[in-house]
Design an enzyme around this catalytic site. Sequence first.
Site, PDB file in Angstrom:
ATOM      1  N   ASP A 179      26.123  -7.398  -0.342  1.00  0.00           N
ATOM      2  CA  ASP A 179      27.492  -7.844  -0.052  1.00  0.00           C
ATOM      3  C   ASP A 179      27.432  -9.345   0.061  1.00  0.00           C
ATOM      4  OD1 ASP A 179      30.226  -7.105   1.084  1.00  0.00           O
ATOM      5  OD2 ASP A 179      29.494  -8.711   2.330  1.00  0.00           O
TER       6      ASP A 179
ATOM      7  N   TYR B 288      30.143 -17.626  -0.052  1.00  0.00           N
ATOM      8  CA  TYR B 288      28.892 -17.940   0.303  1.00  0.00           C
ATOM      9  C   TYR B 288      28.077 -18.704  -0.526  1.00  0.00           C
ATOM     10  CZ  TYR B 288      29.883 -13.530   2.807  1.00  0.00           C
ATOM     11  OH  TYR B 288      30.587 -12.461   3.741  1.00  0.00           O
TER      12      TYR B 288
ATOM     13  N   LYS C  20      33.293 -11.092  -3.314  1.00  0.00           N
ATOM     14  CA  LYS C  20      34.894 -11.285  -2.843  1.00  0.00           C
ATOM     15  C   LYS C  20      35.343 -12.553  -3.329  1.00  0.00           C
ATOM     16  CE  LYS C  20      32.753  -9.744   1.655  1.00  0.00           C
ATOM     17  NZ  LYS C  20      31.438 -10.339   1.364  1.00  0.00           N
TER      18      LYS C  20
ATOM     19  N   HIS D  87      38.844 -11.562   0.127  1.00  0.00           N
ATOM     20  CA  HIS D  87      37.970 -11.790   1.229  1.00  0.00           C
ATOM     21  C   HIS D  87      38.887 -11.974   2.368  1.00  0.00           C
ATOM     22  CE1 HIS D  87      33.949 -14.148   2.234  1.00  0.00           C
ATOM     23  NE2 HIS D  87      34.624 -13.632   3.430  1.00  0.00           N
TER      24      HIS D  87
END
Length: 281
Positions: A46, A51, A80, A113
């Site tokens: 994930d 990120y 996401k 997200h």
Amino acid sequence: MASSLSLTTTFKLNSGHAIPCIGFGVFHGHGEAVSNALKAGYRLLDTADFYNNEDDCGAAVRAFITETGCARSDIFYTTKLWNNNHGYTATAAAIDQALNRAGLDYIDLYLIHSPLSSPSGRLGSWQAMQDAVDAGKIKSIGVSNYGIHHLEELFAWDGFRITPAVNQVELHPWLARKELVEYCRSKGILMEAYCPVTRGVKFTDPTIVSLSKKYGVSPAQVLIRWSLQMGFVPLPKSNHAERIKTNIDVFGFEIDEADMKKLDTGKYEPIAAWDPVKSPL
């Protein structure tokens, strides 16, 4: 169901695809951690645009497939869409960028997200995601940090065709979100749990300490097992190789019913720095 859980257990999404019952969260993660997670047995990863490590995750996946002969279909890759890319055109471009960064032919699960934009932005993004499913770029689509009102906005939209497969939110005994969980279940939406081990904040809670001693496991293992027995897909994260291993070693014990009730705190205590679930439309 709880006693029959194993590392190879999968849940069937409303899209028809299977998702592993436990995953590896890659927030603040790096390629070495992803490689260690895959070697430890995780098959659900994930990550997210936010990120800044989709390239590392994709490289680790490709390397693992090359080294082991594992099939791409055996690894469930999630990423996401970040808030600044809401809207049809921006989302369509973001999906292509996510595929290019990861170096993969398709994304197993693509999530919005958070709902932190506008109705037109959220719905435009969903249209682009539906079209990406039609094009074979994405297998399943879903949301993250959505409350009931955000989901109802989507269901009421005249362009709605595909029900979210997943709603990923912060979930643990101090933030069980019972109303949201029951609502999503009524719609066939699977709940994924981020911050399932509370970032360690609750490791010294007396109940957790007691159950950790009783079952001979770590506080993190107690919390991950709670999440599994609640029917959630927990997404523990770590960059430490040994913790990565122990966090997935949660199938050799079962929390009994009385102890599960002890973990029903009835509290509302977010551990993450935000809770967009509560955000207005």
